[in-house]
Design a protein around this motif. Sequence first.
Motif, PDB file in Angstrom:
ATOM      1  N   ALA A  13      52.167 -43.550  45.885  1.00 54.55           N
ATOM      2  CA  ALA A  13      52.770 -43.083  47.150  1.00 54.55           C
ATOM      3  C   ALA A  13      51.711 -42.485  48.076  1.00 54.55           C
ATOM      4  CB  ALA A  13      53.844 -42.043  46.833  1.00 54.55           C
ATOM      5  N   LEU A  33      60.835 -35.848  38.732  1.00 50.98           N
ATOM      6  CA  LEU A  33      60.973 -37.129  39.443  1.00 50.98           C
ATOM      7  C   LEU A  33      62.081 -37.992  38.841  1.00 50.98           C
ATOM      8  CD1 LEU A  33      57.228 -38.149  40.073  1.00 50.98           C
ATOM      9  CD2 LEU A  33      58.719 -36.668  41.444  1.00 50.98           C
ATOM     10  N   GLN A  34      62.748 -38.742  39.705  1.00 48.19           N
ATOM     11  CA  GLN A  34      63.722 -39.722  39.221  1.00 48.19           C
ATOM     12  C   GLN A  34      63.072 -41.103  39.247  1.00 48.19           C
ATOM     13  OE1 GLN A  34      65.139 -37.672  42.137  1.00 48.19           O
ATOM     14  NE2 GLN A  34      65.225 -36.211  40.451  1.00 48.19           N
ATOM     15  N   ASP A  35      63.535 -41.964  38.328  1.00 46.78           N
ATOM     16  CA  ASP A  35      63.098 -43.372  38.270  1.00 46.78           C
ATOM     17  C   ASP A  35      61.582 -43.505  38.253  1.00 46.78           C
ATOM     18  OD1 ASP A  35      65.778 -44.021  38.460  1.00 46.78           O
ATOM     19  OD2 ASP A  35      65.713 -44.169  40.650  1.00 46.78           O
ATOM     20  N   SER A  36      60.895 -42.613  37.540  1.00 43.80           N
ATOM     21  CA  SER A  36      59.432 -42.668  37.589  1.00 43.80           C
ATOM     22  C   SER A  36      58.890 -43.735  36.634  1.00 43.80           C
ATOM     23  CB  SER A  36      58.833 -41.306  37.248  1.00 43.80           C
ATOM     24  OG  SER A  36      59.045 -41.006  35.902  1.00 43.80           O
ATOM     25  N   THR A  49      54.608 -42.547  39.496  1.00 43.00           N
ATOM     26  CA  THR A  49      55.270 -42.528  40.809  1.00 43.00           C
ATOM     27  C   THR A  49      56.769 -42.500  40.555  1.00 43.00           C
ATOM     28  OG1 THR A  49      53.483 -43.726  41.892  1.00 43.00           O
ATOM     29  CG2 THR A  49      55.642 -43.796  42.979  1.00 43.00           C
ATOM     30  N   LEU A  51      60.770 -40.680  42.464  1.00 45.97           N
ATOM     31  CA  LEU A  51      61.464 -40.163  43.643  1.00 45.97           C
ATOM     32  C   LEU A  51      61.753 -38.685  43.469  1.00 45.97           C
ATOM     33  CD1 LEU A  51      64.111 -43.017  44.175  1.00 45.97           C
ATOM     34  CD2 LEU A  51      61.965 -42.668  45.446  1.00 45.97           C
ATOM     35  N   TYR A  52      61.528 -37.932  44.553  1.00 46.92           N
ATOM     36  CA  TYR A  52      61.929 -36.523  44.574  1.00 46.92           C
ATOM     37  C   TYR A  52      62.815 -36.338  45.804  1.00 46.92           C
ATOM     38  CZ  TYR A  52      61.831 -31.466  44.788  1.00 46.92           C
ATOM     39  OH  TYR A  52      62.199 -30.139  44.830  1.00 46.92           O
ATOM     40  N   ASN A  53      64.071 -35.994  45.593  1.00 43.96           N
ATOM     41  CA  ASN A  53      65.041 -35.920  46.698  1.00 43.96           C
ATOM     42  C   ASN A  53      65.006 -37.189  47.536  1.00 43.96           C
ATOM     43  OD1 ASN A  53      65.952 -33.441  45.943  1.00 43.96           O
ATOM     44  ND2 ASN A  53      64.667 -32.297  47.386  1.00 43.96           N
ATOM     45  N   GLY A  54      64.884 -38.327  46.886  1.00 46.70           N
ATOM     46  CA  GLY A  54      64.911 -39.609  47.584  1.00 46.70           C
ATOM     47  C   GLY A  54      63.578 -40.046  48.166  1.00 46.70           C
ATOM     48  N   LYS A  55      62.560 -39.131  48.133  1.00 45.61           N
ATOM     49  CA  LYS A  55      61.245 -39.497  48.697  1.00 45.61           C
ATOM     50  C   LYS A  55      60.291 -39.920  47.589  1.00 45.61           C
ATOM     51  CE  LYS A  55      61.251 -36.546  52.734  1.00 45.61           C
ATOM     52  NZ  LYS A  55      61.000 -35.157  53.080  1.00 45.61           N
ATOM     53  N   ARG A  56      59.508 -40.965  47.887  1.00 45.22           N
ATOM     54  CA  ARG A  56      58.552 -41.486  46.920  1.00 45.22           C
ATOM     55  C   ARG A  56      57.346 -40.558  46.836  1.00 45.22           C
ATOM     56  NH1 ARG A  56      55.138 -45.977  47.027  1.00 45.22           N
ATOM     57  NH2 ARG A  56      55.312 -47.082  45.047  1.00 45.22           N
TER      58      ARG A  56
END
Length: 232
Positions: A13, A33-36, A49, A51-56
């Motif tokens: 990112a 992080l989600q979906d890392s 990498t 997502l944190y609150n929808g941001k990469r």
Amino acid sequence: MSVHIEAKPGDIADTILLPGDPLRAKWIAETFLQDSFCFNKVRNMFGYTGLYNGKRISVMGTGMGVPSISIYAHELINDYGVKNLIRVGSAGSYQEDVKIRDIVIAMAASSNSAVNELRFGGADYAPTADFGLFIKAIEIAKAKNINVKAGNVFTSDVFYADDFESYKKWSKFGVLCVEMESAGLYTVAAKHKVHALSLLTISDSLVTGERTTSKERESTFKGMVEIALELA
Ligand SMILES: O=P(O)(O)O[C@H]1O[C@H](CO)[C@@H](O)[C@H]1O
Ligand SMILES: O=c1cc[nH]c(=O)[nH]1
């Protein structure tokens, strides 16, 4: 793929968190992080990498010292186009009122690093934080009710100093704490016209002799990580 990072183009990112400890990078990815996904295992310098609150956002270890972080920062910027590099490190306190687990934002980094001495032919260069990131970090800390201190830190090439008392010279001049990478990170970021900031959590004190364990340094310094993630 660069010399020390095996990520594919686009894997990393624009904003990356940089702990020295690769296992702190793993903890941050798994905790926040989600979906890392893991983009680097070269030299076990784990990078993720997600997502944190929808941001990469990405997170990767840098190893210890100015040479190590300078290599990774150079490749992240030049081979992967990273624009914001945020160190999330540990540091040793130089001041009585800078306590264990306090968060310090490095406005500038004094240093004994041979790297900048070589680079500037012995002249002084003042590695400084990115102003925009710095102001934003202060605002985030206020909004989250997290206490932070800000000032000059010391980036040392040496962890085990021959003369333990030598730290007092720096503390007398208001330096808050010691770590081993910020001056290198700020210099490489300035050279390539990108943004850098160092957030540090006090892991030990040269004044009182207190210290946290390596496990605590790996996976409990939550406040600075929350500020860093909001900076994305
Ligand atoms: O905890 P990290 O981020 O590695 O930072 C500090 O810890 C290491 C020394 O123990 C050095 O890298 C120093 O800068
Ligand atoms: O470089 C460092 C980091 C944490 N604590 C120290 O005393 N030195």
